[in-house]
Motif scaffolding. Structure first.
Motif, short mmCIF file in Angstrom:
data_model
loop_
_atom_site.label_atom_id
_atom_site.label_comp_id
_atom_site.label_asym_id
_atom_site.label_seq_id
_atom_site.Cartn_x
_atom_site.Cartn_y
_atom_site.Cartn_z
N ASP A 36 0.82 -1.21 0.00
CA ASP A 36 0.00 0.00 0.00
C ASP A 36 0.86 1.27 0.00
OD1 ASP A 36 -2.52 1.21 -0.19
OD2 ASP A 36 -2.61 1.54 1.98
N LEU A 37 1.96 1.23 -0.72
CA LEU A 37 2.87 2.37 -0.81
C LEU A 37 2.88 3.02 -2.19
CD1 LEU A 37 5.95 0.89 1.06
CD2 LEU A 37 4.44 2.70 1.88
N ARG A 38 2.26 2.39 -3.15
CA ARG A 38 2.38 2.84 -4.53
C ARG A 38 1.88 4.26 -4.74
NH1 ARG A 38 4.17 4.48 -8.20
NH2 ARG A 38 4.13 3.75 -10.34
N LYS A 39 0.83 4.66 -4.05
CA LYS A 39 0.29 6.01 -4.24
C LYS A 39 1.16 7.07 -3.58
CE LYS A 39 -4.42 4.43 -4.64
NZ LYS A 39 -5.76 4.40 -4.07
N LYS A 40 2.09 6.65 -2.73
CA LYS A 40 2.95 7.59 -2.00
C LYS A 40 4.31 7.77 -2.64
CE LYS A 40 0.79 6.19 2.31
NZ LYS A 40 0.99 5.57 3.62
N VAL A 41 4.64 6.95 -3.62
CA VAL A 41 5.99 6.97 -4.19
C VAL A 41 5.92 6.91 -5.71
CG1 VAL A 41 6.32 4.46 -4.01
CG2 VAL A 41 8.29 5.94 -4.01
N LYS A 42 6.73 7.72 -6.36
CA LYS A 42 6.86 7.71 -7.81
C LYS A 42 7.97 6.73 -8.19
CE LYS A 42 3.90 10.98 -8.92
NZ LYS A 42 2.80 10.80 -9.84
N VAL A 43 7.81 6.05 -9.31
CA VAL A 43 8.78 5.06 -9.77
C VAL A 43 9.26 5.44 -11.16
CG1 VAL A 43 9.15 2.64 -10.37
CG2 VAL A 43 7.71 3.22 -8.41
N ILE A 44 10.58 5.48 -11.32
CA ILE A 44 11.19 5.74 -12.63
C ILE A 44 12.11 4.57 -12.96
CG2 ILE A 44 13.03 7.14 -11.60
CD1 ILE A 44 13.04 8.78 -14.23
N VAL A 45 12.11 4.17 -14.23
CA VAL A 45 12.95 3.06 -14.67
C VAL A 45 13.77 3.46 -15.88
CG1 VAL A 45 11.41 1.26 -13.77
CG2 VAL A 45 11.07 2.10 -16.09
N GLY A 46 14.86 2.75 -16.07
CA GLY A 46 15.73 2.98 -17.22
C GLY A 46 16.76 1.87 -17.31
N GLY A 47 17.66 2.01 -18.24
CA GLY A 47 18.70 1.01 -18.46
C GLY A 47 18.63 0.50 -19.88
N ALA A 48 19.67 -0.20 -20.27
CA ALA A 48 19.83 -0.63 -21.67
C ALA A 48 18.62 -1.35 -22.26
CB ALA A 48 21.08 -1.49 -21.80
N PRO A 49 18.03 -2.35 -21.60
CA PRO A 49 16.91 -3.06 -22.23
C PRO A 49 15.54 -2.41 -21.98
CG PRO A 49 17.45 -4.16 -20.20
CD PRO A 49 18.45 -3.03 -20.37
N ILE A 50 15.50 -1.39 -21.15
CA ILE A 50 14.22 -0.78 -20.77
C ILE A 50 13.78 0.22 -21.82
CG2 ILE A 50 13.03 0.59 -19.02
CD1 ILE A 50 13.87 -1.78 -17.56
N THR A 51 12.52 0.15 -22.17
CA THR A 51 11.94 1.09 -23.13
C THR A 51 10.79 1.82 -22.45
OG1 THR A 51 10.33 -0.51 -23.94
CG2 THR A 51 12.47 -0.44 -25.09
N GLU A 52 10.34 2.88 -23.08
CA GLU A 52 9.19 3.60 -22.55
C GLU A 52 7.95 2.70 -22.56
OE1 GLU A 52 7.17 8.00 -22.70
OE2 GLU A 52 8.49 7.40 -24.35
N ASP A 53 7.85 1.85 -23.55
CA ASP A 53 6.73 0.91 -23.62
C ASP A 53 6.75 -0.03 -22.41
OD1 ASP A 53 4.46 -0.33 -24.97
OD2 ASP A 53 5.82 -2.02 -25.34
N TRP A 54 7.92 -0.53 -22.05
CA TRP A 54 8.04 -1.40 -20.87
C TRP A 54 7.63 -0.63 -19.61
CZ3 TRP A 54 8.11 -6.18 -19.31
CH2 TRP A 54 8.53 -6.47 -18.02
N ALA A 55 8.10 0.58 -19.49
CA ALA A 55 7.75 1.40 -18.33
C ALA A 55 6.23 1.54 -18.22
CB ALA A 55 8.42 2.77 -18.42
N ASN A 56 5.56 1.76 -19.33
CA ASN A 56 4.11 1.87 -19.34
C ASN A 56 3.45 0.55 -18.98
OD1 ASN A 56 4.18 4.59 -20.07
ND2 ASN A 56 4.15 4.12 -22.25
N GLN A 57 3.97 -0.55 -19.51
CA GLN A 57 3.41 -1.87 -19.23
C GLN A 57 3.44 -2.22 -17.75
OE1 GLN A 57 4.83 -5.21 -21.58
NE2 GLN A 57 5.29 -3.82 -23.26
#
Length: 84
Positions: A36-57
């Motif tokens: 129950d922490l998801r609404k309190k914290v923002k998550v950002i992702v990145g790295g060589a295999p990560i795409t914006e599509d993956w982040a959205n998924q």
């Protein structure tokens, strides 16, 4: 999840360098939701295999292709969190 709780974190940044490790970014988001922490914290992702599509998924709040872009995006995400 424990580090978010202990530090009252507002942002979680994850980077993956291999496709075999990128799947764990989804698991972390699921764990934040279960705690129950998801609404309190923002998550950002990145790295060589990560795409914006993956982040959205996986339900990440942000994506960046490099550290400089990531820093800018983190500032934006924190401003969104502050705005409510």
């Amino acid at each position: 999840v424990n580090a978010v709780k202990e530090n009252n974190a507002q942002l979680v940044g994850m980077s993956a360098l291999l496709t075999t490790t990128m799947t764990y970014t989804r698991e972390v988001i699921k764990a934040l939701e279960a705690a129950d922490l998801r609404k309190k914290v923002k998550v950002i992702v990145g790295g060589a295999p990560i795409t914006e599509d993956w982040a959205n998924q996986i339900g990440a709040d942000g994506f960046a292709v490099d550290a400089a872009t990531g820093a800018d995006r983190c500032k934006e995400l924190l401003a969104e969190l502050a705005a409510g």
